[in-house]
Motif scaffolding. Structure first.
Motif, mmCIF file in Angstrom:
data_model
loop_
_atom_site.group_PDB
_atom_site.id
_atom_site.type_symbol
_atom_site.label_atom_id
_atom_site.label_comp_id
_atom_site.label_asym_id
_atom_site.label_seq_id
_atom_site.Cartn_x
_atom_site.Cartn_y
_atom_site.Cartn_z
ATOM 1 N N HIS A 125 5.364 6.378 2.299
ATOM 2 C CA HIS A 125 5.729 7.096 1.080
ATOM 3 C C HIS A 125 4.581 6.932 0.101
ATOM 4 C CE1 HIS A 125 7.489 7.316 -3.022
ATOM 5 N NE2 HIS A 125 8.074 8.367 -2.501
ATOM 6 N N ARG A 137 7.865 3.967 4.416
ATOM 7 C CA ARG A 137 9.102 4.730 4.314
ATOM 8 C C ARG A 137 10.009 4.471 5.517
ATOM 9 N NH1 ARG A 137 7.736 10.359 4.287
ATOM 10 N NH2 ARG A 137 8.262 10.436 6.479
ATOM 11 N N GLU A 148 14.227 1.861 7.309
ATOM 12 C CA GLU A 148 13.963 2.990 6.426
ATOM 13 C C GLU A 148 14.184 2.555 4.982
ATOM 14 O OE1 GLU A 148 15.148 7.689 6.193
ATOM 15 O OE2 GLU A 148 16.662 6.284 6.915
ATOM 16 N N TYR A 151 12.807 5.952 -1.744
ATOM 17 C CA TYR A 151 12.136 5.646 -3.007
ATOM 18 C C TYR A 151 12.486 6.688 -4.064
ATOM 19 C CZ TYR A 151 9.388 2.493 -0.135
ATOM 20 O OH TYR A 151 8.994 1.495 0.723
#
Length: 181
Positions: A125, A137, A148, A151
């Motif tokens: 990310h 991510r 996982e 954000y």
């Protein structure tokens, strides 16, 4: 170039650095850890993306500006392609099959002399607005999503952490970025 670091217990870590001008000057090529009596406990060797591979890489050849030197190897982007560790008679290896545009490993095969192997894929990310880069991510092992993290779109702070699809933690942040809950 070699550097020896002696620990308080007498063990020694020998670090081997590249010394070829315009090729690998300053890159860590390997380490060896020895007990005080000289017995080798662990070795690690690293191989970097080669010059001949660069035309097929998704990241730039160099970064920044070369100043104070005429050795362009200091600004060449050459991430580690292969890593090998030998410890207790067992060899652990990894090979990066794919990098992203920031020269980070995206797909990596890992295996050992014990017979196990896996392919690990990593998604990142990147919030380019806030220049928050490199947050992991997700991670998948042999195609199965194992971890996982979600954000916030503007703050880039983590909002949810999942493992194998199950939510482990939901995070709420105050306006000053401190954790609320």
């Amino acid at each position: 170039k070699r550097v020896w670091v002696t620990q308080p217990d007498g063990s020694v870590q020998e670090q081997k650095y590249g010394a070829l001008w315009l090729v690998n000057d300053g890159r860590l090529l390997g380490t060896t850890v020895k007990k005080a009596d000289g017995t080798v406990l662990r070795t690690q060797t690293s191989e970097y993306v080669s010059e001949s591979e660069m035309s097929s890489m998704p990241f730039p050849d160099i970064y920044g500006v070369l100043t104070g030197s005429d050795d362009s190897s200091s600004v060449r982007i050459r991430p580690i392609r292969r890593n090998t560790i030998v410890q207790d008679g067992v060899e652990f290896s990894s090979y990066v099959n794919q990098f992203d545009s920031f020269a980070r490993p995206v797909a990596e095969r890992k295996w050992s002399s014990l017979g196990s192997s896996k392919v690990q894929t990593t998604a990142y990310h990147d919030n380019l607005t806030s220049w928050t880069l490199g947050q992991v991510r997700s991670t998948s092992i042999d195609g199965l999503l194992s971890e996982e993290t979600l954000y916030h779109s503007t703050t880039a702070l983590p909002t949810e952490i999942r493992s194998f699809g199950k939510t482990l933690q939901t995070l709420v942040h105050n306006s000053d970025a401190t954790l609320q809950s």
